[in-house]
Design a protein around this motif. Sequence first.
Motif, PDB file in Angstrom:
ATOM      1  N   ILE A   1       4.623  -7.845  -1.362  1.00 17.77           N
ATOM      2  CA  ILE A   1       5.408  -7.893  -0.885  1.00 17.77           C
ATOM      3  C   ILE A   1       6.007  -9.460  -0.732  1.00 17.77           C
ATOM      4  N   ASP A   2       6.660 -10.489  -1.496  1.00 19.31           N
ATOM      5  CA  ASP A   2       6.391 -12.022  -1.015  1.00 19.31           C
ATOM      6  C   ASP A   2       8.547 -12.271  -0.842  1.00 19.31           C
TER       7      ASP A   2
ATOM      8  N   GLY B   1       0.555  -1.218   0.332  1.00 20.88           N
ATOM      9  CA  GLY B   1      -0.178  -0.267  -0.221  1.00 20.88           C
ATOM     10  C   GLY B   1       0.451   1.404  -0.378  1.00 20.88           C
ATOM     11  N   SER B   2       1.721   0.994   0.261  1.00 20.86           N
ATOM     12  CA  SER B   2       3.294   2.516   0.380  1.00 20.86           C
ATOM     13  C   SER B   2       2.807   3.080  -0.939  1.00 20.86           C
ATOM     14  N   ARG B   3       2.887   4.063  -1.060  1.00 20.06           N
ATOM     15  CA  ARG B   3       3.682   4.745  -1.874  1.00 20.06           C
ATOM     16  C   ARG B   3       4.620   5.516  -2.928  1.00 20.06           C
ATOM     17  N   LEU B   4       5.386   5.146  -3.533  1.00 25.97           N
ATOM     18  CA  LEU B   4       6.897   5.295  -4.281  1.00 25.97           C
ATOM     19  C   LEU B   4       6.792   6.580  -5.445  1.00 25.97           C
TER      20      LEU B   4
ATOM     21  N   ASN C   1       2.509  -1.748  -8.930  1.00 27.53           N
ATOM     22  CA  ASN C   1       1.192  -1.229 -10.056  1.00 27.53           C
ATOM     23  C   ASN C   1       2.339   0.104  -9.905  1.00 27.53           C
ATOM     24  N   SER C   2       1.937   1.209 -11.712  1.00 28.25           N
ATOM     25  CA  SER C   2       2.147   2.026 -12.228  1.00 28.25           C
ATOM     26  C   SER C   2       1.303   2.730 -13.227  1.00 28.25           C
ATOM     27  N   ASN C   3       0.038   3.495 -13.265  1.00 25.51           N
ATOM     28  CA  ASN C   3      -0.037   3.542 -14.525  1.00 25.51           C
ATOM     29  C   ASN C   3      -1.245   2.119 -14.265  1.00 25.51           C
ATOM     30  N   GLY C   4      -1.768   1.435 -13.729  1.00 26.59           N
ATOM     31  CA  GLY C   4      -2.433  -0.249 -14.456  1.00 26.59           C
ATOM     32  C   GLY C   4      -1.608  -0.797 -15.158  1.00 26.59           C
TER      33      GLY C   4
END
Length: 90
Positions: free
Chosen positions: A69-70, A58-61, A77-80
């Motif tokens: 995270i695994d 859920g963090s935004r970068l 995910n960026s722009n789909g």
Amino acid sequence: MANAKAADGTSAKVAGLATQDNAVNRSNLSLLGLFGPEDSLTALVRLPSGRTRKVTRGSRLSSGRVVAIDAQGLVLNSNGETRRLAIPGS
């Protein structure tokens, strides 16, 4: 025969096995490590600015949102579009 020691006390053989030249592209986002419980991993990333940051799902970068995270790395995910970051050398 004695092992040669680096200034910090690490043997040359150990230091050579533990490091890789150019493993991290300093101009890109890089995954440095994963830690925490398997069902709630946290990632340590190196930002293009050189700073490090702990991120969770859920963090935004600047390069997107962390959607997973695994044990294999983290998924952004960026722009789909999604992409996986793995730890360099893994």
